[in-house]
Design a protein around this motif. Structure first.
Motif, PDB file in Angstrom:
ATOM      1  N   PRO A 103       0.745  -1.337  -0.405  1.00  0.00           N
ATOM      2  CA  PRO A 103       0.124  -0.272   0.039  1.00  0.00           C
ATOM      3  C   PRO A 103       0.713   1.213  -0.096  1.00  0.00           C
ATOM      4  CG  PRO A 103       0.155  -0.971   1.935  1.00  0.00           C
ATOM      5  CD  PRO A 103       0.329  -1.564   1.266  1.00  0.00           C
ATOM      6  N   LEU A 104       0.201   2.972  -0.344  1.00  0.00           N
ATOM      7  CA  LEU A 104       1.438   3.254  -0.620  1.00  0.00           C
ATOM      8  C   LEU A 104       1.637   3.935   0.088  1.00  0.00           C
ATOM      9  CD1 LEU A 104       2.053   6.120  -2.034  1.00  0.00           C
ATOM     10  CD2 LEU A 104       0.046   7.334  -1.266  1.00  0.00           C
ATOM     11  N   VAL A 105       0.891   3.519   1.527  1.00  0.00           N
ATOM     12  CA  VAL A 105       1.285   4.438   2.930  1.00  0.00           C
ATOM     13  C   VAL A 105       0.113   3.089   4.247  1.00  0.00           C
ATOM     14  CG1 VAL A 105       2.185   6.085   3.186  1.00  0.00           C
ATOM     15  CG2 VAL A 105      -0.473   5.737   2.754  1.00  0.00           C
ATOM     16  N   THR A 106       0.134   3.091   5.333  1.00  0.00           N
ATOM     17  CA  THR A 106      -0.370   2.038   5.936  1.00  0.00           C
ATOM     18  C   THR A 106      -2.021   2.746   6.694  1.00  0.00           C
ATOM     19  OG1 THR A 106       0.485   2.629   8.190  1.00  0.00           O
ATOM     20  CG2 THR A 106       1.459   0.175   7.265  1.00  0.00           C
ATOM     21  N   THR A 107      -1.968   4.259   6.464  1.00  0.00           N
ATOM     22  CA  THR A 107      -2.948   5.156   7.457  1.00  0.00           C
ATOM     23  C   THR A 107      -3.492   6.028   6.152  1.00  0.00           C
ATOM     24  OG1 THR A 107      -1.578   6.886   8.150  1.00  0.00           O
ATOM     25  CG2 THR A 107      -2.522   4.693   9.185  1.00  0.00           C
ATOM     26  N   SER A 108      -5.039   5.697   6.233  1.00  0.00           N
ATOM     27  CA  SER A 108      -5.323   7.474   5.146  1.00  0.00           C
ATOM     28  C   SER A 108      -5.239   9.085   4.999  1.00  0.00           C
ATOM     29  CB  SER A 108      -7.120   7.303   5.069  1.00  0.00           C
ATOM     30  OG  SER A 108      -7.482   7.638   6.289  1.00  0.00           O
ATOM     31  N   ALA A 109      -4.945   9.159   6.617  1.00  0.00           N
ATOM     32  CA  ALA A 109      -4.456  10.362   7.166  1.00  0.00           C
ATOM     33  C   ALA A 109      -3.064  10.244   6.346  1.00  0.00           C
ATOM     34  CB  ALA A 109      -4.073  10.208   8.580  1.00  0.00           C
ATOM     35  N   GLN A 110      -1.874   9.085   6.798  1.00  0.00           N
ATOM     36  CA  GLN A 110      -0.840   9.274   5.807  1.00  0.00           C
ATOM     37  C   GLN A 110      -0.501   9.488   4.491  1.00  0.00           C
ATOM     38  OE1 GLN A 110       1.348   5.507   7.243  1.00  0.00           O
ATOM     39  NE2 GLN A 110       1.780   6.636   8.793  1.00  0.00           N
ATOM     40  N   LEU A 182      -4.956  -4.910   3.897  1.00  0.00           N
ATOM     41  CA  LEU A 182      -2.744  -4.260   3.411  1.00  0.00           C
ATOM     42  C   LEU A 182      -2.221  -5.310   2.602  1.00  0.00           C
ATOM     43  CD1 LEU A 182      -1.790  -1.815   6.422  1.00  0.00           C
ATOM     44  CD2 LEU A 182      -3.065  -1.327   4.201  1.00  0.00           C
ATOM     45  N   ASP A 183      -2.111  -6.573   2.718  1.00  0.00           N
ATOM     46  CA  ASP A 183      -1.380  -6.812   1.530  1.00  0.00           C
ATOM     47  C   ASP A 183      -1.781  -7.423   0.533  1.00  0.00           C
ATOM     48  OD1 ASP A 183       1.449  -8.013   1.314  1.00  0.00           O
ATOM     49  OD2 ASP A 183      -0.293  -9.558   0.832  1.00  0.00           O
ATOM     50  N   LEU A 184      -3.105  -7.738   0.278  1.00  0.00           N
ATOM     51  CA  LEU A 184      -4.132  -8.243  -0.704  1.00  0.00           C
ATOM     52  C   LEU A 184      -5.209  -7.122  -0.579  1.00  0.00           C
ATOM     53  CD1 LEU A 184      -4.202 -12.006   0.627  1.00  0.00           C
ATOM     54  CD2 LEU A 184      -2.486 -10.521  -1.002  1.00  0.00           C
ATOM     55  N   GLY A 185      -5.934  -6.668   0.364  1.00  0.00           N
ATOM     56  CA  GLY A 185      -7.379  -6.713   0.349  1.00  0.00           C
ATOM     57  C   GLY A 185      -7.679  -5.213  -0.676  1.00  0.00           C
ATOM     58  N   VAL A 186      -6.452  -4.574  -0.280  1.00  0.00           N
ATOM     59  CA  VAL A 186      -6.270  -3.254  -1.460  1.00  0.00           C
ATOM     60  C   VAL A 186      -6.447  -2.898  -3.097  1.00  0.00           C
ATOM     61  CG1 VAL A 186      -5.018  -1.739  -0.145  1.00  0.00           C
ATOM     62  CG2 VAL A 186      -4.152  -3.195  -1.113  1.00  0.00           C
ATOM     63  N   TYR A 187      -6.379  -4.564  -2.769  1.00  0.00           N
ATOM     64  CA  TYR A 187      -6.049  -4.774  -5.158  1.00  0.00           C
ATOM     65  C   TYR A 187      -7.888  -5.002  -5.294  1.00  0.00           C
ATOM     66  CZ  TYR A 187      -1.185  -6.437  -5.500  1.00  0.00           C
ATOM     67  OH  TYR A 187       0.465  -6.196  -5.483  1.00  0.00           O
ATOM     68  N   GLY A 188      -8.641  -5.551  -4.414  1.00  0.00           N
ATOM     69  CA  GLY A 188      -9.936  -5.798  -4.885  1.00  0.00           C
ATOM     70  C   GLY A 188     -10.676  -4.377  -4.790  1.00  0.00           C
ATOM     71  N   ASP A 337      -6.555   8.718  -4.719  1.00  0.00           N
ATOM     72  CA  ASP A 337      -7.238   7.765  -5.058  1.00  0.00           C
ATOM     73  C   ASP A 337      -7.098   6.091  -4.039  1.00  0.00           C
ATOM     74  OD1 ASP A 337      -7.851   4.946  -6.425  1.00  0.00           O
ATOM     75  OD2 ASP A 337      -8.554   6.007  -7.881  1.00  0.00           O
ATOM     76  N   SER A 338      -5.514   6.740  -3.870  1.00  0.00           N
ATOM     77  CA  SER A 338      -5.120   5.546  -2.693  1.00  0.00           C
ATOM     78  C   SER A 338      -5.273   5.911  -1.412  1.00  0.00           C
ATOM     79  CB  SER A 338      -3.764   5.674  -2.441  1.00  0.00           C
ATOM     80  OG  SER A 338      -2.752   5.489  -3.981  1.00  0.00           O
ATOM     81  N   ALA A 339      -5.587   6.887  -1.281  1.00  0.00           N
ATOM     82  CA  ALA A 339      -5.969   7.497  -0.279  1.00  0.00           C
ATOM     83  C   ALA A 339      -7.323   6.966   0.592  1.00  0.00           C
ATOM     84  CB  ALA A 339      -5.606   9.075   0.638  1.00  0.00           C
ATOM     85  N   ARG A 340      -8.609   7.057  -0.596  1.00  0.00           N
ATOM     86  CA  ARG A 340      -9.631   6.505   0.005  1.00  0.00           C
ATOM     87  C   ARG A 340      -9.845   5.041  -0.245  1.00  0.00           C
ATOM     88  NH1 ARG A 340     -14.302   5.924   1.943  1.00  0.00           N
ATOM     89  NH2 ARG A 340     -15.669   5.569   0.797  1.00  0.00           N
ATOM     90  N   THR A 341      -8.782   4.239  -0.995  1.00  0.00           N
ATOM     91  CA  THR A 341      -8.681   2.526  -0.875  1.00  0.00           C
ATOM     92  C   THR A 341      -8.480   2.669   0.722  1.00  0.00           C
ATOM     93  OG1 THR A 341      -8.718   1.955  -3.082  1.00  0.00           O
ATOM     94  CG2 THR A 341      -7.106   1.054  -0.913  1.00  0.00           C
ATOM     95  N   LEU A 342      -7.751   3.407   1.282  1.00  0.00           N
ATOM     96  CA  LEU A 342      -7.506   3.425   2.464  1.00  0.00           C
ATOM     97  C   LEU A 342      -7.828   3.514   3.395  1.00  0.00           C
ATOM     98  CD1 LEU A 342      -3.639   4.435   2.587  1.00  0.00           C
ATOM     99  CD2 LEU A 342      -4.624   2.402   2.968  1.00  0.00           C
ATOM    100  N   GLU A 343      -8.685   4.040   3.435  1.00  0.00           N
ATOM    101  CA  GLU A 343     -10.052   4.808   4.000  1.00  0.00           C
ATOM    102  C   GLU A 343     -10.973   3.582   4.640  1.00  0.00           C
ATOM    103  OE1 GLU A 343     -11.963   8.620   2.235  1.00  0.00           O
ATOM    104  OE2 GLU A 343     -10.841   9.539   3.003  1.00  0.00           O
ATOM    105  N   ILE A 344     -11.121   2.774   2.760  1.00  0.00           N
ATOM    106  CA  ILE A 344     -12.479   1.373   3.233  1.00  0.00           C
ATOM    107  C   ILE A 344     -11.670   0.700   3.964  1.00  0.00           C
ATOM    108  CG2 ILE A 344     -13.168   0.166   1.463  1.00  0.00           C
ATOM    109  CD1 ILE A 344     -13.594   2.142  -0.398  1.00  0.00           C
ATOM    110  N   VAL A 345     -10.012  -0.092   3.897  1.00  0.00           N
ATOM    111  CA  VAL A 345      -9.741  -0.469   4.565  1.00  0.00           C
ATOM    112  C   VAL A 345     -10.243  -0.152   5.825  1.00  0.00           C
ATOM    113  CG1 VAL A 345      -7.646  -1.625   4.789  1.00  0.00           C
ATOM    114  CG2 VAL A 345      -7.812  -1.016   2.931  1.00  0.00           C
ATOM    115  N   GLU A 346      -9.628   1.001   6.720  1.00  0.00           N
ATOM    116  CA  GLU A 346      -9.490   1.551   7.650  1.00  0.00           C
ATOM    117  C   GLU A 346     -11.595   1.404   8.318  1.00  0.00           C
ATOM    118  OE1 GLU A 346      -6.317   4.568   7.925  1.00  0.00           O
ATOM    119  OE2 GLU A 346      -8.113   4.842   7.732  1.00  0.00           O
TER     120      GLU A 346
END
Length: 356
Positions: A103-110, A182-188, A337-346
């Motif tokens: 992932p780009l980073v580990t949190t959407s805030a980052q 973070l390792d796999l879910g971000v792809y889908g 766009d990457s930040a939005r995916t991380l928001e969904i992960v969170e």
């Protein structure tokens, strides 16, 4: 970065692991890009890595030295997840373009902070979500836009690779940004959003490994028009690893592993779709899916997009061309766009969604 609009982008790689090696190998196959340097805190690893790719490749024993190397235009960060943010910030501040392994980073805030910094510095920044740049994915998008399968009604995607539990492994270590999402879910999530836009509702649940990171997760993204994407990821088993796009007049299947798709199967009827996306993880199930992807079947039209290497060349060329053109991001994969995916992960990994 100095103006080198007619010359190859010279890449420096941070790290010497598996992804770093695949990136270096695919650089050899890419137009308008070349490897210039590598860095590792282990001097022997840095020297051995550089030697594999030619005498022109410089080995640095500190990341700071790599960032200060004037022969390097852009940095690819291929280190553990928890190091992405500080390294990407330092690379941006050095004035070099930055491509960060997902992932780009580990949190959407980052992600938002990093996007802001890169914009302030006027440098290129992108998450290495290489799947988005594959020709097969571009074909799936065009088939959807052309109405080849009618109106999209549902998406389904699974991505699971078995990793035995090891508290020291990067997959399970919380301090290193471990976890299946973070390792796999971000792809889908990233692919579903690329195809359908922004979800209007997110729901999910997850199971924890003994270290507290998610070992498996499942989620549903609700899009406008009552389109749902059902996605899952896991470390505790081998998955089907297909991505399926169902429509009112047909189905598209990205065969396993969809993250490295080399084909799109366009299915005109229910039986064809069932064969192309045959459920199950047994050997017979996998064999049926492979045969459907490779042999002619009534009702299945194969759109094949073979490629050499690991598939990273498409993102390498896209990022390199964007930098030569003076762009600070790529239209297919912006930092926000990457930040939005991380928001969904969170959202999915909220403690309230943890299964006991």
């Amino acid at each position: 970065m100095p103006d080198r609009s007619s010359e190859p982008i010279r890449w420096g790689i941070v790290g010497t692991g598996t992804m770093a090696g695949q990136f270096a190998e695919d650089l050899r196959l890419s137009e308008g890009a070349e490897l210039a340097a590598v860095s590792s805190r282990n001097a022997d690893k840095a020297k051995a890595f550089a030697a594999r790719y030619g005498d022109h490749v410089t080995a640095h024993t500190t990341h700071t030295d790599l960032l200060g190397d004037s022969t390097v235009d852009a940095i690819y960060i291929a280190t553990p997840n928890d190091t992405h943010f500080p390294l990407a910030c330092a690379a941006s501040e050095s004035g070099k373009g930055v491509l960060v392994e997902k992932p780009l980073v580990t949190t959407s805030a980052q992600a938002v902070r990093l996007a802001t910094l890169a914009a302030e510095q006027g440098v290129f920044l992108m998450e290495a979500m290489w799947t988005r740049f594959l020709p097969a994915i571009a074909k799936a998008r065009s088939l959807i836009e052309e109405g080849a399968i009618g109106e999209v009604t549902r998406l389904r995607g699974s991505l699971a690779f078995y990793h035995p539990f090891d508290p020291e492994s990067r997959f399970y270590a919380k301090e290193h940004g471990g976890g299946a999402m973070l390792d796999l879910g971000v792809y889908g999530i990233s692919l579903a959003r690329l195809l359908m836009g922004e979800p209007i509702e997110v729901a999910g649940e997850w199971r924890a490994a003994p270290t507290g990171v998610d070992m498996s997760a499942s989620l549903t993204l609700n899009f406008s028009g009552d389109v749902k994407a059902h996605l899952s990821c896991a470390f505790d088993h081998e998955g089907e690893n297909c991505f399926i796009i169902e429509g009112s007049r047909g189905t598209l299947v990205l065969p396993a592993p969809f993250i490295a798709a080399r084909a799109v199967l366009q299915c005109s009827n229910g039986l064809a779709a069932q064969l192309a996306a045959f459920p199950g993880r047994s050997v017979p199930s996998r064999t049926i899916r492979k045969l459907a992807a490779r042999l002619p079947f009534p009702g299945i039209r194969q759109h094949a997009f073979p490629y050499a290497g690991h598939g990273l060349g498409f993102e390498i060329e896209a990022a390199s061309e964007a930098m030569r053109s003076g762009n600070t991001h790529h239209r297919l994969m912006s930092p926000l766009d990457s930040a939005r995916t991380l928001e969904i992960v969170e959202t999915v990994l909220d403690e309230a969604n943890r299964l006991t």
